[in-house]
Write a protein that holds these residues in place. Structure first.
Motif, mmCIF file in Angstrom:
data_model
loop_
_atom_site.group_PDB
_atom_site.id
_atom_site.type_symbol
_atom_site.label_atom_id
_atom_site.label_comp_id
_atom_site.label_asym_id
_atom_site.label_seq_id
_atom_site.Cartn_x
_atom_site.Cartn_y
_atom_site.Cartn_z
ATOM 1 N N LEU A 197 25.224 -4.788 5.927
ATOM 2 C CA LEU A 197 25.306 -5.976 5.077
ATOM 3 C C LEU A 197 23.949 -6.301 4.455
ATOM 4 C CD1 LEU A 197 27.655 -8.211 7.273
ATOM 5 C CD2 LEU A 197 28.228 -7.068 5.130
ATOM 6 N N ILE A 219 23.518 -3.864 1.629
ATOM 7 C CA ILE A 219 24.412 -4.250 0.526
ATOM 8 C C ILE A 219 23.820 -5.420 -0.246
ATOM 9 C CG2 ILE A 219 26.634 -5.356 0.031
ATOM 10 C CD1 ILE A 219 27.899 -3.581 2.145
ATOM 11 N N GLN A 220 23.228 -6.373 0.469
ATOM 12 C CA GLN A 220 22.607 -7.529 -0.194
ATOM 13 C C GLN A 220 21.475 -7.078 -1.104
ATOM 14 O OE1 GLN A 220 20.906 -10.346 2.522
ATOM 15 N NE2 GLN A 220 20.287 -11.778 0.907
ATOM 16 N N LEU A 225 29.813 0.879 0.579
ATOM 17 C CA LEU A 225 31.155 0.369 0.861
ATOM 18 C C LEU A 225 31.898 1.333 1.789
ATOM 19 C CD1 LEU A 225 33.317 -1.752 0.383
ATOM 20 C CD2 LEU A 225 33.992 -0.527 -1.692
ATOM 21 N N LEU A 251 30.617 0.735 5.198
ATOM 22 C CA LEU A 251 31.138 -0.507 5.767
ATOM 23 C C LEU A 251 32.568 -0.309 6.261
ATOM 24 C CD1 LEU A 251 30.782 -3.538 6.326
ATOM 25 C CD2 LEU A 251 31.606 -3.976 3.997
ATOM 26 N N LEU A 294 30.003 -12.943 7.815
ATOM 27 C CA LEU A 294 29.976 -13.449 6.438
ATOM 28 C C LEU A 294 30.031 -14.982 6.424
ATOM 29 C CD1 LEU A 294 32.400 -10.900 4.720
ATOM 30 C CD2 LEU A 294 29.908 -10.915 4.647
ATOM 31 N N TRP A 313 24.634 -12.928 3.046
ATOM 32 C CA TRP A 313 25.333 -11.659 3.154
ATOM 33 C C TRP A 313 26.679 -11.724 2.411
ATOM 34 C CZ3 TRP A 313 24.504 -10.426 9.074
ATOM 35 C CH2 TRP A 313 23.173 -9.996 9.268
ATOM 36 N N LEU A 349 27.648 -9.213 -0.607
ATOM 37 C CA LEU A 349 28.863 -8.386 -0.608
ATOM 38 C C LEU A 349 29.761 -8.749 -1.770
ATOM 39 C CD1 LEU A 349 30.646 -6.265 0.685
ATOM 40 C CD2 LEU A 349 31.543 -8.016 2.240
ATOM 41 N N ARG A 350 29.852 -10.045 -2.101
ATOM 42 C CA ARG A 350 30.673 -10.480 -3.218
ATOM 43 C C ARG A 350 30.152 -9.903 -4.534
ATOM 44 N NH1 ARG A 350 30.481 -15.575 -2.130
ATOM 45 N NH2 ARG A 350 28.894 -16.209 -3.636
ATOM 46 N N TYR A 355 28.248 -7.268 -4.842
ATOM 47 C CA TYR A 355 28.375 -5.809 -4.766
ATOM 48 C C TYR A 355 29.790 -5.361 -5.156
ATOM 49 C CZ TYR A 355 28.417 -1.151 -2.576
ATOM 50 O OH TYR A 355 28.542 0.202 -2.325
ATOM 51 N N LEU A 413 34.294 -14.565 2.282
ATOM 52 C CA LEU A 413 33.490 -14.123 1.135
ATOM 53 C C LEU A 413 33.173 -15.268 0.181
ATOM 54 C CD1 LEU A 413 35.046 -10.670 0.133
ATOM 55 C CD2 LEU A 413 32.688 -11.098 0.779
#
Length: 663
Positions: A5, A8-9, A20, A23, A49, A55, A59-60, A62, A141
């Motif tokens: 995470l 990803i951030q 992804l 994950l 999350l 995070w 993720l949102r 991404y 999310l």
């Protein structure tokens, strides 16, 4: 999971899907069936999350980058929906792609989707986890309301709605669908009307994207029209039950059903008043897409879905034929006995011809041709004379029982009654076959010796015939099982050609042949073509059954395989030939083993063909019968109370049940 995470951030604007995939690998359970592990891991992700907003934001963003930079429409309109090509073209495509997968187009979300969920059983845990767990994860999310969807997905959803609508219109105009439902041409087609409504709907939504103050369009009228399309599909299937069906029509109806279902799902996402309202439908669609992508190269799915309606019609035809093989009354029981006796008489002569053919000196293919013609023409003659071969009954009666199980109104007692009727009908047919085939063969062998001064089957041949039915010292029972498989296949072939005769209107087409009209004359042509139309399935089934029986032994000989066939009626006739050939000097062991062998060959023939036919009949109707043990217990109870009813119908049954013609 924390480190993924965090990365990803840091890569929120990247279109690379490797993070992804990593994950998903972290969330994926060790075994697809371990739903508890999958649930715990998804809840752990949702908790992270929810407690770490940065995070969730990463993720949102991404996911928005991955989705927003690729075409979504193909995932919605192609995945899980049959392509517009024939069955064999699709079969060849899947075979090729199994060993050489197609190239991946990174611009299409459909291809990326398959890389992320790349395990063939991912759909098991994704669909197995409770939807509330997925809902909690998506809510963690913190997706914005309509803004996020409007920016990243609504335009693609509207395009998918249009593509699906155009496809539904095109399929609704296919000649094969019009053929089974001509009313489409006489009235305004809902397949065309729904497209006009969809065009207005999407144009209104695009105007709303430009000006959010514009009134939101309503898809209720589209839903009504799609319901009318589904009604036509249902009527087309019912018509096909009478007029027959083809694989291409099955494929057409399946593709149409899939497209309508997908259009409804996408419309539900477009119309959702908020992101929260759209989530349940999105989760359901997500599970369907994963399963479709995981199984996109599955050959078993291809056969099952593309032949389902055809398999149903094949077994339906067999089931209707099966009604003629179930005796409810004493007169019907005796009728089956007489019909089976006639078949036994003819089989005695068929067995004689086979013994004579075996004495010739021929190449293996020569034996196969002669044996096949003997079996095929003999079985066809038995059908033309309205006689009954006992072993042909199971494929028909199994479909009859499956139809009764599928009928929800049937109680367990009624099913037990049907099983008892089937068993005693089968018993009397076997008795009729064997009780006449054996004395007929005995008379033939005795007459041959009297007329020609030599035995039809010499001592060596007679010992070989006895060995063939020995259940302990030969492969008689495995060979009987092979014959049972052939009997089952013959039943399917019979149903297939009955369906083909109805679908292609064979009788009417034959009547159009001018040369045949000149040859037979008008009245005889009408009788002949009507007979062919009504009996093509039975004739074809008997012909191919004869070919199978006549060639399997030769195939085994050529390839060095221990395969052959044993059929109870022929085994009983061969026993009579051997008895005369050995001057009636059989040891006690030979008597016991031969008679036991005939009984066990009969049981194996029937058990294998019946079980296979029942399995296919149940699967074609998508029926699972969970009361099998209870039904068997009830049948056993009836046997203990009245064993005689399993062999001879009670006299009071004369006024009950269906009246039938065993022919």
């Amino acid at each position: 999971m924390d480190s993924i995470l965090t990365r990803i951030q840091a890569s929120a604007s990247s279109r690379d899907t490797s993070l992804l995939q990593e994950l998903v690998d972290t969330v994926r359970p060790t075994h697809a069936s371990d739903l508890q592990q999958a649930t715990n891991r998804l809840r752990a992700l949702a908790h992270l999350l929810a407690t770490q907003p940065e995070w969730a934001q990463g993720l949102r963003d991404y996911l928005a980058g991955i989705i927003g930079q690729r075409k979504l429409v193909h995932l919605l309109t192609d995945t899980g929906i049959l392509q517009n090509q024939g069955f064999f073209g699709e079969l060849w495509r899947r075979l090729n792609h199994k060993w050489l997968p197609p190239t991946v187009n990174d611009d299409y979300l459909k291809d990326v989707f398959g890389q992320v969920f790349d395990r063939p059983d991912d759909y098991r845990w994704i669909n197995g986890v409770d939807p509330s767990v997925w809902l909690a994860l998506l809510r963690a999310l913190r997706l914005p309301q309509r803004a996020w969807l409007r920016e990243h997905g609504l335009g693609e959803l509207l395009e998918a709605v249009q593509v699906l609508s155009y496809r539904i219109s095109a399929i609704g105009l296919e000649p094969e669908l019009v053929r089974v439902h001509p009313a489409i041409e006489r009235f305004e087609s809902p397949f065309l009307r729904q497209n006009a409504e969809v065009v207005q709907f999407t144009e209104a939504w695009r105007a709303r994207l430009v000006d959010p103050q514009t009134e939101a369009p309503d898809a209720r009228h589209i839903d009504v029209l799609l319901g009318q399309c589904e009604d036509i599909i249902g009527r087309a299937k019912r018509t096909a039950s009478v007029q027959g069906v083809s694989v291409s029509l099955t494929r057409l109806l399946l593709r149409l059903t899939q497209s309508i279902k997908r259009l409804r799902a996408v419309l539900q996402l477009v119309e959702a008043p908020s992101t929260d309202a759209a989530l349940p439908g999105a989760i359901e669609l997500f599970g369907q897409l994963v399963e479709a992508d995981n199984r996109k190269w599955s050959l078993s799915d291809l056969f099952q879905t593309n032949t389902e309606l055809l398999a149903l019609q094949v077994t339906e035809h067999a089931g209707r034929s099966g009604e003629h093989y179930v005796a409810s009354t004493r007169s019907e029981w005796l009728s089956i006995m007489r019909s089976a006796s006639g078949a036994g008489f003819i089989v005695g002569f068929m067995a004689m011809l086979k013994v004579l053919m075996a004495s010739l000196v021929l190449a293996p293919i020569g034996y196969a041709v002669l044996y096949s013609l003997n079996y095929a023409l003999g079985f066809m003659l038995i059908h033309v004379l309205h006689f009954t071969v006992a072993t042909k009954q199971p494929a028909m009666t199994a479909a009859r029982i499956a139809a009764a199980i599928n009928d929800g109104s049937k109680k367990l007692d009624e099913l037990a009654d049907l099983v008892v009727k089937v068993l005693r009908s089968q018993f009397v047919a076997i008795v009729g076959n064997v009780a006449i085939a054996m004395p007929t063969a005995f008379a033939i062998a005795f007459g041959w010796q009297y007329a020609f001064g030599s035995k039809l089957a010499g001592a060596e041949k007679s010992l070989h015939l006895l060995h063939d039915i020995d259940p302990l010292h030969s492969l008689a029972l495995p060979h009987a099982a092979i014959a049972g498989v052939c009997l089952f296949l013959a039943g399917l072939i019979s149903g297939y050609y009955d369906n083909k005769a109805a679908y292609n209107d064979i009788a009417a087409r034959l009547r159009q042949l001018s040369w045949l009209r000149r040859l037979l004359g008008e009245q005889r042509l009408a009788r002949v073509t009507t007979y062919i139309g009504q009996n093509l399935g039975a004739l074809a089934g008997n012909f191919f059954f004869g070919i199978m029986l006549g060639t399997i032994g030769t195939i085994g000989y050529v390839f060095g395989l221990p395969i052959d066939i044993r059929h109870v009626t022929f085994s009983s006739a061969n026993f009579a030939f051997a008895l005369v050939g050995l001057d009636y000097q059989l040891t006690t062991q030979q008597w016991v083993l031969s008679l036991a062998g005939i009984a066990l060959v009969a049981l194996t023939n029937l058990a294998v063909s019946f079980s296979l036919a029942l399995m296919v009949a149940l699967r074609s109707r998508r029926v699972s019968f969970g009361q099998g043990s209870a039904l068997l217990g009830l049948v056993w109870q009836r046997f203990r109370q009245s064993p005689r009813s399993f062999f001879v119908p009670p006299r009071e049954a004369e006024t009950d049940g269906e009246r039938l013609n065993p022919h």
